[in-house]
Design an enzyme around this catalytic site. Sequence first.
Site, PDB file in Angstrom:
ATOM      1  CG  LEU A 122      10.898  -2.224  -1.329  1.00  0.00           C
ATOM      2  CD1 LEU A 122      12.297  -1.633  -1.226  1.00  0.00           C
ATOM      3  CD2 LEU A 122      10.861  -3.353  -2.352  1.00  0.00           C
ATOM      4  CB  SER A 123       9.045   1.607  -1.612  1.00  0.00           C
ATOM      5  OG  SER A 123       8.638   2.786  -2.277  1.00  0.00           O
ATOM      6  CD1 TRP A 124       2.100   3.054  -0.323  1.00  0.00           C
ATOM      7  CD2 TRP A 124       2.060   0.918   0.359  1.00  0.00           C
ATOM      8  NE1 TRP A 124       0.837   2.786   0.159  1.00  0.00           N
ATOM      9  CE2 TRP A 124       0.781   1.489   0.578  1.00  0.00           C
ATOM     10  CE3 TRP A 124       2.283  -0.410   0.710  1.00  0.00           C
ATOM     11  CZ2 TRP A 124      -0.265   0.758   1.121  1.00  0.00           C
ATOM     12  CZ3 TRP A 124       1.236  -1.143   1.263  1.00  0.00           C
ATOM     13  CH2 TRP A 124      -0.020  -0.547   1.463  1.00  0.00           C
ATOM     14  CB  THR A 148      10.544   3.377   3.309  1.00  0.00           C
ATOM     15  OG1 THR A 148       9.173   3.708   3.478  1.00  0.00           O
ATOM     16  CG2 THR A 148      11.202   3.255   4.674  1.00  0.00           C
TER      17      THR A 148
END
Length: 287
Positions: A122-124, A148
Site C-alpha cells: 500500500l502506497s510506500w 502506489t
Amino acid sequence: MTATTPAPGASPPDGSFERTLSVAGRRLRVAVRPAAAGTDTPSRPLVLVNGIGASLELFDPLVAALDPHREIVRFDVPGIGGSQPSTVPLPMAALTTLLADLLDQLDGLTGTSHRVVDLLGLSWGGGIAQQFALQYPQRTGRLALVSTGTGVMMVPARLGVLARMLTPRRYNDPSYRRQAGREIYVGEDQQAVDALFSRVSPVRPRAYLHQLFALTTWTSLPVLPLIAAPTLILAGRRDPVIPVVNAHVMGSLLPRGEVHLHDGGHLGLLTRPGELGRVVEEFLDRT
C-alpha cells in the site's frame, strides 16, 4: 532468534499472534493471522506492506475482510510501531532483504512455508512489494500494488499534497490530520479516516525521514518489465497522493499487470475493505 508475546492473555479466536523477532540483529514486530483449519488447498501466505509511517494496525479492517483460510502476515519496518529504530536510513533493497529474512523465520513459528508468498503493498509499501518481486522472483506468487507508484520516477502529486506528506504530523496530531485531509484524503469519508489513524502508533520523526530516504533514492520504472509475477494495480480515481496516471503507466509496463480503478481516494482499500477486499481476493485466488 528471540520471540516474545507483547501482551498477556488468551489468544484471539482466529489464532492470530504477535511476536518480536531478531532479524539480522534488528528487532522487528510481526503479526500473523494463521489460515483457518479445514481447507484442502490452502492459499499462499499474503504479506501486507504498509504505507509510510503506518504501523501494522492500519491494516486491521482489511485483515478482517479477507478470507480466513488465507494466512496474513504484517510487520512494522525499522523505527515504526513496535520495531527497533535503525541508526542509519536503509534503502529499499535492504528493507526487502529484511522482509525475506523475516519470512524465513516465520516457518518455524507457524508450521507453514513462507518460501513463496503473495504480497500487497500500500502506497510506500508498494515500493517494498515491487522490490521484493525484483530481488526474489522465485519467492513471489502474486502481487497487488495499491495506491502506489514507481518511486522517484513517477508522476508526482501537487506541491501542496507533497508538502503535507513530508511530515508525520497527520499521525500524531488529529487536528492537523483533519486539516491536511482536505488535500490528502480526497474521496474518503473523514470519520473512516479518523478511525483508521486512531489504531496506529505515534510516528518518530527520524523513522519517517528514513522512510522518505528509501523512497526518494529508489525507482522501479526502468525495470518494471522484469517483474514476471501477475500484478494487480488498484488505484483510486480521486487519489491526490498518487495521481491515477501512475496506475496506467505501471499497467502498461508490467508484463502481467492489470489495472482496477475505483471511485475513492488514497485509502480506499482500508475505508471500503468489503468492496475492494473482494477485488483483491478474486485476483489472488486465480490459478
